[in-house]
Each structure stands twice: as structure tokens, then as C-alpha cells.
Design a protein around this motif. Structure first.
Motif, short mmCIF file in Angstrom:
data_model
loop_
_atom_site.label_atom_id
_atom_site.label_comp_id
_atom_site.label_asym_id
_atom_site.label_seq_id
_atom_site.Cartn_x
_atom_site.Cartn_y
_atom_site.Cartn_z
N THR A 2 1.09 3.58 -5.04
CA THR A 2 0.44 4.45 -5.15
C THR A 2 0.39 4.25 -3.31
OG1 THR A 2 -0.64 5.39 -7.10
CG2 THR A 2 -1.45 6.46 -5.38
N LYS B 47 -13.14 -2.59 3.08
CA LYS B 47 -12.02 -1.98 2.50
C LYS B 47 -11.03 -2.19 3.08
CE LYS B 47 -12.41 2.99 3.92
NZ LYS B 47 -13.18 3.96 3.25
N ILE C 247 2.51 -2.27 -3.83
CA ILE C 247 1.68 -1.28 -3.44
C ILE C 247 2.99 0.06 -4.47
CG2 ILE C 247 2.58 -0.13 -1.38
CD1 ILE C 247 -0.51 0.57 -1.18
N THR D 223 -6.91 0.01 3.26
CA THR D 223 -6.13 0.72 2.99
C THR D 223 -4.48 0.75 2.51
OG1 THR D 223 -7.44 2.32 3.71
CG2 THR D 223 -5.52 3.21 3.47
N GLY D 224 -3.58 0.94 2.03
CA GLY D 224 -2.18 0.40 1.96
C GLY D 224 -1.30 1.87 2.64
N ASN E 205 -3.77 3.60 -1.53
CA ASN E 205 -3.97 3.72 -1.62
C ASN E 205 -5.74 2.45 -1.62
OD1 ASN E 205 -6.27 2.80 -4.46
ND2 ASN E 205 -4.07 2.81 -5.96
#
Length: 193
Positions: free
Chosen positions: A56, A67, A54, A69-70, A59
Motif C-alpha cells: 500500500t 514514523k 510495499i 512513510t512509504g 503506508n
């Protein structure tokens, strides 16, 4: 005398040449059959040719309830790939050198000892929400290496009917650390040959 000798070599050498040509023909045919033989990943396969960390932190991939999330820091990999058969759920992935690319524990997995592969189906939310499908957790070595090969079983319709699918490597807690890049399908691979 010389003409007889050359004639004798021609007659004796011809069967040898014929045998060699026959061997080349059989070997070539066997390779062609092997190259075209169906694999367990078949015609409905999606492949990601590399796995990258990853870039960013924080992200998000996907929408709605699906969804993902990173992680909170940048991660790096030295290689990897993933592929899934959308018809039967067979999936395999490997990641090499999955380590932090920032922070005080840079160059290490920083206590992350297991990861899972995740398909994020319908990334853009055409059907409303993205859908996630996870592999079981596998061990991440101290050098950041992990692999999995198995079946997820029947995949949700959002994975088989929507063309926008992502592959992620995530922690047991769900944060994604790396993702599949250079996505191709079996049809793309056939076009390259």
C-alpha cells in the motif's frame, strides 16, 4: 578350512569396522560443535526471513518523530532477508529484485540507485516516539539487488528494551520501499530444533 577363513576375515575386518565407526563418531561430534558454536549474531538476534515490497503506497510505520512513510507506488521483491544483533549492533541484509510493481517503470528500480536498511524500534510508541536507526547507503543494482553487512554500534534503548521492531529498506530520501517479514528471534529458532 571355511571356519578358519571366516575367523580370519572377522579378525582382519574388525579393526576396519572400528576405524569407520570411530570416524563417524568424530565427524558427528565436529558437526555438533559447529552447529552450537556462537556466531557474531549470538542469542540476542532478530531475523526477518523474507523481504517484501510495499503493498500500500504511502503506508506509515512507527509513530511520532520516528514514523516512516512509504513510497508513492507499490514495489516488489524476489527475495531477501535481514538480521540484527541487538547486543552489539551487527546487522546484515540483502534484497533481490527490488523493483516497481506499478506505474510506467514497472519491473525496474526507476532511478533508485541506492538504498539503506532501517530499524524502526518501538513501532507502537510505548516510550512516546518510534526510533529509527539506519545503515549507510548501499548500491541498488539495475536488477534491484543490494546487500549490507556491518555494525550500527550501540543501539538505542528503545531497540533493546522493546519487542516491537520493524526492518525496512528505504531510499536515501527516506521513503520505505520494502520491509522484513516473518520475524523470529534466536529463542524462536532454538524452539524449532
Amino acid at each position: 578350512m571355511k571356519g578358519l577363513r571366516n575367523n580370519w576375515l572377522f579378525k582382519k575386518g574388525l579393526p576396519v569396522i572400528g576405524f569407520v565407526l570411530f570416524g563417524i563418531l568424530v565427524f558427528g561430534a565436529m558437526n555438533l560443535v559447529h552447529a552450537k558454536a556462537p556466531s557474531s549474531f549470538g542469542e540476542n538476534e532478530v531475523e526477518w526471513r523474507s523481504i517484501v515490497g510495499i503493498i500500500t503506497p504511502g503506508n506509515v510505520v512507527g509513530v511520532g518523530t520516528g514514523k516512516v512513510t512509504g513510497g508513492g507506488l507499490a514495489w516488489h521483491t524476489s527475495g531477501g532477508h535481514a538480521e540484527v544483533n541487538l547486543s552489539n549492533g551487527n546487522i546484515r541484509f540483502d534484497v533481490d529484485g527490488l523493483v516497481l510493481a506499478a506505474g510506467n517503470s514497472i519491473g525496474t528500480p526507476d532511478g533508485v540507485t541506492s538504498v539503506k536498511g532501517t530499524l524502526v524500534c518501538d513501532v507502537t510508541g510505548v516510550t512516546g516516539n518510534s526510533t529509527t536507526v539506519d545503515t549507510p547507503l548501499v548500491t541498488l543494482s539495475a536488477q534491484g539487488n543490494a546487500n549490507f553487512r556491518g555494525s550500527l554500534g550501540a543501539l538505542p534503548a528503545s531497540c533493546t528494551s522493546q519487542p516491537n521492531i520493524a526492518f525496512l529498506i528505504r531510499t536515501g530520501g527516506g521513503a520505505w520501499l520494502a520491509s522484513g517479514m516473518v520475524r523470529t528471534t534466536e529463542t524462536d529458532n532454538d524452539d524449532r530444533r
